[in-house]
Design a protein around this motif. Structure first.
Motif, PDB file in Angstrom:
ATOM      1  N   GLU A   1      36.283   2.617 -49.397  1.00 14.58           N
ATOM      2  CA  GLU A   1      37.451   3.415 -49.689  1.00 14.58           C
ATOM      3  C   GLU A   1      38.298   2.908 -48.539  1.00 14.58           C
ATOM      4  O   GLU A   1      38.095   3.085 -47.291  1.00 14.58           O
TER       5      GLU A   1
ATOM      6  N   LYS B   1      42.108   6.132 -55.773  1.00 12.81           N
ATOM      7  CA  LYS B   1      41.927   7.548 -55.575  1.00 12.81           C
ATOM      8  C   LYS B   1      43.410   8.173 -55.318  1.00 12.81           C
ATOM      9  O   LYS B   1      44.022   7.717 -54.615  1.00 12.81           O
TER      10      LYS B   1
ATOM     11  N   ASN C   1      34.168   5.564 -46.601  1.00 12.53           N
ATOM     12  CA  ASN C   1      35.498   5.465 -45.781  1.00 12.53           C
ATOM     13  C   ASN C   1      35.551   4.272 -44.868  1.00 12.53           C
ATOM     14  O   ASN C   1      34.554   4.346 -44.061  1.00 12.53           O
TER      15      ASN C   1
ATOM     16  N   ASP D   1      41.978   4.267 -51.373  1.00 14.33           N
ATOM     17  CA  ASP D   1      42.124   5.725 -51.084  1.00 14.33           C
ATOM     18  C   ASP D   1      43.290   6.178 -50.742  1.00 14.33           C
ATOM     19  O   ASP D   1      44.553   5.651 -50.572  1.00 14.33           O
TER      20      ASP D   1
HETATM   21 CA    CA Z   1      38.228   8.790 -48.977  1.00 12.13          CA
END
Ligand code: CA
Ligand code: C2E
Ligand code: CA
Length: 762
Positions: A603, A653, A571, A632
């Motif tokens: 992400e 995602k 992330n 994300d």
């Molecule tokens: Ca994530």
């Protein structure tokens, strides 16, 4: 004065008759009668001539000329008939008429010429020019007395006339002034736009000026003889009757009131009435009312008060009104009238929305939000806009403890439907702070507490709700964490957990996501939600993010022999993307671990992508290096689907909230649309937050290639990648790291050219 007629009444015939009688008795002098008659006519003609010639002249010379002809003429006659000074009264008769016609100014000239005429007559007697019935020298003494007496009488008459004239002049001035003011009053009453009304003590109209027709559409006759109260608005009539009654008992009293009067067209117009009690005034004997139309002024006033109390854009109450109402609510509560609460609502990321879509779109969003807020509360509650994207809600008469939270949740739910702006559907969320009346006892303190709660809600991620007590607790904790965080890295208190990302069809682990944790010496294990926002806020996210990258790459490199292809997801915060050295930091982490860039996927959240104009360059740099990029929490930010094409990403995602909503028709449609679009663009799709077998089956059926969630495995510090892919249903959700080493993969999904997705590292 000049237009007065001279008397030509009885004097001439009476004189003629007297002369005839005197003549018969032989008492009319020596002259024959025709000569006397001729003399009379001659004198009369001479007088007329002189008067006519100077009728318009008023100079002293003309006056004397007139008096001379007249008095010498009279003298000629009285001396011709032999009676001389004994007929001095004849002079007076003429002068009296002059005074009447020409005014007092004649008396001096008249007296002078009378004396001259008598003197001339006496001279004629003395030289024997005329005869005289009275003997000399007695006649001269008589003449002297006659001259004196006549002059005195003329003077007396002259002075008296002057006095009369003065009085008349004074009276004239007063009358002129009176008639002027009357004329002025009449014209005012008739022409002024004000209406003048006179009523009796009970309000019965006895006079009304014609201008009423211009104001109210009815002619004056419509009002005469009826009560003025009849024409007022029903709501005003009672008050007006009270005013009238009070005024009627107060002589010379005055009062001004604003009331609505009925127009001929049926509408009501605001009028300003000025009433004066002149019942005791003998000239009026009534109540005088002046009124004029103030409808426009009232409307303007009302508009001003509305503007001053409302937000122009949304029509909601403004800060001032909100504070007033809150003040009332707090005092009502103090008297035991039920609880009150303040919700402090702040739009998430409104500035970014404004920057991206423009202010007009921003305004549209604010208007729509305002409407939804209004719909979400009861009519008695107050919704206000107190700053750009800040709204406050005052809830009153709360009976149960959790009521304010219920309303806050209802507001959040009201925002779950997208807002349509310029053909785009925007997801808008709010952070809400809740403070209840018992949290504070002043208006400012309560709003400040709701604000603090909102701030905490925001720090906790968007679309949150926080109660004040809870927020305050968190605030203190945050404060402590904030000061502890910089040393957490150097003291080695951070650690990484890994959570597998699973191929929904084949069931094998395709990737892992690194998730940071803080093993706080006093507070135990802390999740990233507790400290990442603080780190982002204070800037600690830069060293923290660098550590995560290095550590994740190091751990991932250690698994390499087992799984050549397993992708590592890390992330990255928006703040990190803005760091000028970010691309180099990534390269350094990969180099240090000896990990090929294709095995690293970063992400990024949608807002991180929007956040900075620089991100495109950074993203290009990363892609050139061969690093993968993933969006994300897809679907929770403002970015529209169109954004996908602007940023060259490898996959998305889908946020867990969509997965949780799969059971509902709209949730299902939304998820399906996203998956189809992403797949159409050749992006790989991960469904986050898959918690049940049913959800796993559903996301697989939708076409999501990958899933992540507790159903497959929880994040774990001791995660070890399985040596080979295995079916998902074999993996107990809670048992990933405890289970025996899985069998080696039967198919190398990531490397498989058949997948065709950018996920492929081929
Ligand atoms: Ca994530
Ligand atoms: P995220 O990137 O969306 O991470 C997924 C979060 O969902 C993780 O929470 C994970 O534990 C949780 N999760 C996984 N499966 C399920 C499930 O089936 N149900 C539910 N309810 N949750 C599940 P975690 O670890 O608390 O992380 C929270 C967030 O913190 C992450 O959300 C990410 O945005 C942020 N974060 C974590 N590590 C880092 C990091 O190293 N750097 C940055 N910048 N942010 C991080
Ligand atoms: Ca996520």
């Amino acid at each position: 004065m000049t237009n007065k007629k001279r008397l030509i009444g009885a004097e001439i015939p009476v004189t003629a008759a007297a002369f005839a009688l005197l003549h018969r008795g032989g008492h009319l002098g020596d002259l024959p009668l025709p000569a006397i008659a001729a003399l009379l006519l001659f004198v009369d003609a001479g007088n007329r001539l002189v008067r006519r010639a100077f009728s318009s002249e008023r100079s002293v010379v003309h006056l004397h000329l007139r008096m001379a002809t007249q008095q010498l003429g009279v003298g000629a006659i009285v001396y011709a008939i032999g009676w001389g000074p004994s007929l001095a009264l004849g002079f007076l008769v003429m002068v009296a008429d002059d005074l009447r016609v020409s005014g007092s100014r004649v008396w001096r000239a008249a007296a002078g010429w009378t004396v001259v005429a008598i003197a001339a007559g006496q001279l004629a007697i003395a030289v024997g020019g005329v005869a005289s019935y009275i003997e000399e020298p007695g006649v001269h003494g008589l003449a002297a007395l006659a001259a004196l007496g006549t002059a005195f009488v003329i003077r007396l008459l002259g002075l008296k006339t002057a006095e009369v004239e003065r009085e008349a002049a004074e009276r004239g001035e007063v009358e002129a002034a009176l008639s002027r003011s009357e004329r002025r009053f009449r014209s005012l009453a008739l022409n002024s736009s004000d209406v003048v009304v006179v009523t009796d003590a009970a309000g019965l109209v006895t006079y009304i000026s014609p201008s009423v027709e211009r104001l109210l559409g009815h002619a004056p006759e419509h009002y005469l003889g009826r009560s003025g109260l009849e024409h007022l608005h029903a709501d005003d009539a009672a008050a007006a009757a009270r005013v009238l009654e009070a005024l009627a008992s107060e002589p010379a009293g005055e009062v001004t009131v604003e009331l609505r009067a009925r127009h001929a067209d049926g509408t009501f117009r605001w009028q300003e009435y000025m009433l004066r009690n002149l019942l005791d005034d003998p000239d009026v004997g009534g109540i005088v009312v002046n009124f004029r139309d103030i409808t426009e002024r009232r409307a303007e006033q009302e508009r001003l008060t509305y503007d001053a109390s409302h937000d122009v854009l949304t029509g909601l109450a403004n800060r001032q009104v909100f504070q007033d109402r809150l003040g009332h609510a707090l005092s009502r509560r103090a008297r035991g009238h039920g609880g009150a609460a303040v919700l402090f609502c702040d739009l998430d990321g409104f500035k970014a929305l404004n920057d991206r879509f423009g202010h007009a779109a921003g305004d549209q969003v604010l208007m729509e939000i305002a409407q939804r807020l209004r719909d979400a509360v009861r009519p008695a509650d107050t919704v206000a806009r107190i700053a750009g994207d800040e709204f406050t809600v005052l809830l009153e008469d709360l009976r149960e403890p959790g009521e304010a939270d219920t309303v806050a949740r209802r507001i959040c739910a009201a925002l779950s439907a997208p807002v349509a702006v310029d053909g785009e559907e925007l997801m808008v969320t709010m952070s809400i702070g809740v403070a209840e009346a018992h949290d504070a006892d002043t208006v400012d303190a309560l709003v400040a507490k709701a604000d603090l709660a909102m701030y905490e809600a925001k720090n906790n991620g968007r679309a949150g709700i926080r109660r004040y007590e809870e927020a305050n607790q968190r605030f203190l904790e945050r404060f402590r964490l904030e000061s502890d965080l910089p040393t957490a890295i150097t003291r080695g208190e951070l650690r990484l957990d890994f959570q597998p990302i699973v191929d929904t069809a084949a069931g094998d682990v395709a990737a892992v996501e690194a998730l940071v944790r803080w093993e706080h010496p006093e507070r135990g294990l802390l999740g990233p939600d507790l400290f990442i926002p603080i780190a982002e806020h204070t800037g600690s996210i830069i060293p923290l993010g660098r550590w995560v990258l290095e550590e994740a790459c190091r751990v991932r490199a250690a698994w390499r022999p087992q799984r050549q292809d397993l992708v590592l997801c890390v992330n990255v915060s928006a703040r990190q993307l803005r760091e000028p050295t970010f691309v180099e930091d990534v390269r350094a982490a990969l180099d240090a671990a000896g990990l090929p860039p294709r095995l690293l996927a970063l992400e990024l959240t949608e807002s991180a992508l929007i956040d900075t104009g620089r991100s495109l360059a950074v993203i290009e740099g990363l892609r050139q290096m061969g690093v993968r990029l993933v969006i994300d929490d897809f679907g929770t930010g403002y970015s529209s689907l169109a954004y996908l094409s602007r940023f060259p990403v490898d996959g998305i995602k889908i946020d867990g909230c969509f997965v949780a909503e799969l059971g509902t028709a709209s949730g299902y449609r939304m998820a399906k649309a996203i998956v189809e679009l992403a797949r159409g663009m050749d992006l790989w799709v991960v469904a986050e937050g898959v918690e049940t077998a049913a959800q796993a089956a559903a996301v697989a059926a939708l076409g999501c290639q990958f899933g992540q969630g507790y159903h497959f495995a929880r994040p774990s510090h001791s995660f070890q990648p399985p040596a080979q892919p295995r079916p998902a249903h074999d993996v107990p959700a809670h048992d990933v790291d405890a289970g025996p080493p899985p069998p080696p993969p039967t198919a190398d999904l990531v490397a498989a050219p058949s997948s065709g997705a950018p996920w492929s590292t081929a």
